[in-house]
Write a protein that holds these residues in place. Structure first.
Motif, PDB file in Angstrom:
ATOM      1  N   PHE A 282      -7.194   0.702  -2.133  1.00  0.00           N
ATOM      2  CA  PHE A 282      -6.778   0.579  -0.729  1.00  0.00           C
ATOM      3  C   PHE A 282      -6.845  -0.895  -0.368  1.00  0.00           C
ATOM      4  CE2 PHE A 282      -8.526   4.894  -1.068  1.00  0.00           C
ATOM      5  CZ  PHE A 282      -7.448   5.618  -0.598  1.00  0.00           C
TER       6      PHE A 282
ATOM      7  N   THR B 283     -10.487   2.206   9.231  1.00  0.00           N
ATOM      8  CA  THR B 283     -10.261   0.772   9.384  1.00  0.00           C
ATOM      9  C   THR B 283     -10.892   0.247  10.666  1.00  0.00           C
ATOM     10  OG1 THR B 283      -8.183   1.125   8.211  1.00  0.00           O
ATOM     11  CG2 THR B 283      -8.486  -0.998   9.241  1.00  0.00           C
TER      12      THR B 283
ATOM     13  N   LEU C 284     -13.193   6.994   4.896  1.00  0.00           N
ATOM     14  CA  LEU C 284     -11.835   7.478   4.648  1.00  0.00           C
ATOM     15  C   LEU C 284     -11.826   8.726   3.775  1.00  0.00           C
ATOM     16  CD1 LEU C 284      -8.751   7.023   4.863  1.00  0.00           C
ATOM     17  CD2 LEU C 284      -8.935   5.644   2.797  1.00  0.00           C
TER      18      LEU C 284
ATOM     19  N   ASP D  83      -1.095   5.166   8.305  1.00  0.00           N
ATOM     20  CA  ASP D  83      -1.092   6.609   8.561  1.00  0.00           C
ATOM     21  C   ASP D  83       0.314   7.146   8.806  1.00  0.00           C
ATOM     22  OD1 ASP D  83      -3.812   7.162   8.290  1.00  0.00           O
ATOM     23  OD2 ASP D  83      -4.233   6.593  10.358  1.00  0.00           O
TER      24      ASP D  83
ATOM     25  N   GLN E 155       0.819  -1.205   0.000  1.00  0.00           N
ATOM     26  CA  GLN E 155       0.000   0.000   0.000  1.00  0.00           C
ATOM     27  C   GLN E 155       0.856   1.260   0.000  1.00  0.00           C
ATOM     28  OE1 GLN E 155      -3.490   0.051  -0.100  1.00  0.00           O
ATOM     29  NE2 GLN E 155      -3.157   2.209  -0.515  1.00  0.00           N
TER      30      GLN E 155
ATOM     31  N   ASN F 192      -6.745   6.723   8.102  1.00  0.00           N
ATOM     32  CA  ASN F 192      -6.846   5.290   7.817  1.00  0.00           C
ATOM     33  C   ASN F 192      -7.180   4.497   9.075  1.00  0.00           C
ATOM     34  OD1 ASN F 192      -6.036   4.968   4.883  1.00  0.00           O
ATOM     35  ND2 ASN F 192      -4.362   6.218   5.674  1.00  0.00           N
TER      36      ASN F 192
ATOM     37  N   GLY G  99      -4.255   0.461  10.388  1.00  0.00           N
ATOM     38  CA  GLY G  99      -4.528   1.819   9.935  1.00  0.00           C
ATOM     39  C   GLY G  99      -3.495   2.819  10.415  1.00  0.00           C
TER      40      GLY G  99
ATOM     41  N   ASN H 238      -0.386   3.676  -2.982  1.00  0.00           N
ATOM     42  CA  ASN H 238      -0.672   5.079  -2.661  1.00  0.00           C
ATOM     43  C   ASN H 238      -0.299   6.014  -3.807  1.00  0.00           C
ATOM     44  OD1 ASN H 238      -1.783   4.576  -0.172  1.00  0.00           O
ATOM     45  ND2 ASN H 238      -0.020   5.265   0.996  1.00  0.00           N
TER      46      ASN H 238
END
Length: 166
Positions: free
Chosen positions: A35, A78, A128, A65, A19, A74, A61, A24
């Motif tokens: 995601f 999450t 999100l 982050d 991710q 996130n 999450g 991203n």
């Protein structure tokens, strides 16, 4: 038991790196971003206590982050997904099979799994991206990003399910 947790930790590390380092930076037409890290939360056994699932979700999450420089967005989305996941499972799985089920195409069937997946991903992305926008001034753009990212993420997860199935 320990092997199961080591397996989950391996998935945790792999999905976080995927991710942060690759996904991203993927923005299809400026709207859709996959995601894929939520796949870990979606694949937990159905008999895992909600508190344990929410802890896993929070640390997943929070790790995203920290590495993505997004202050808690996130983690919040999450944790909300982990909180609502048992409800989604009860909605889309027959009553007699909810006790100890690993959500997958082969255990739930394509239709039930796809419904569970779409609702879960849509709720996560809705939370999100609403936190990210932090405004309803451009509601059309927000809804477009939620739908486009949901479709892309669901497609990626279904591809992973197809690969893992074999």
């Amino acid at each position: 038991m320990i092997i199961n947790y080591l397996h989950k930790i391996g998935w945790f590390i792999g999905l976080v790196l995927l991710q942060v380092l690759i996904l991203n930076n993927v923005h299809i037409a400026g709207y859709a971003t996959p995601f894929l890290y939520i796949y870990l939360i979606l694949k937990f056994e159905s008999d895992v206590p909600r508190n344990v699932l929410m802890l896993w979700a929070f640390f997943l999450g929070l790790t995203i982050d920290i590495l993505s420089d997004t202050p808690g967005m996130n983690a919040a989305a999450t944790v909300m997904l982990a909180f609502l996941r048992p409800v989604f499972l009860r909605l889309f799985v027959p009553r007699d099979t909810v006790d100890s089920l690993v959500p997958a195409i082969r255990t739930m069937g394509v239709s039930s799994f796809l419904k569970y997946l779409i609702v879960s991903v849509f709720v996560h992305h809705g939370m999100l991206l609403t936190i990210e926008f932090f405004s309803f001034a451009h509601i059309g753009t927000l809804l477009l990003r939620i739908v486009a990212s949901t479709l892309l993420t669901v497609t990626c997860i279904m591809a992973m399910e197809g690969i893992r199935k074999r």
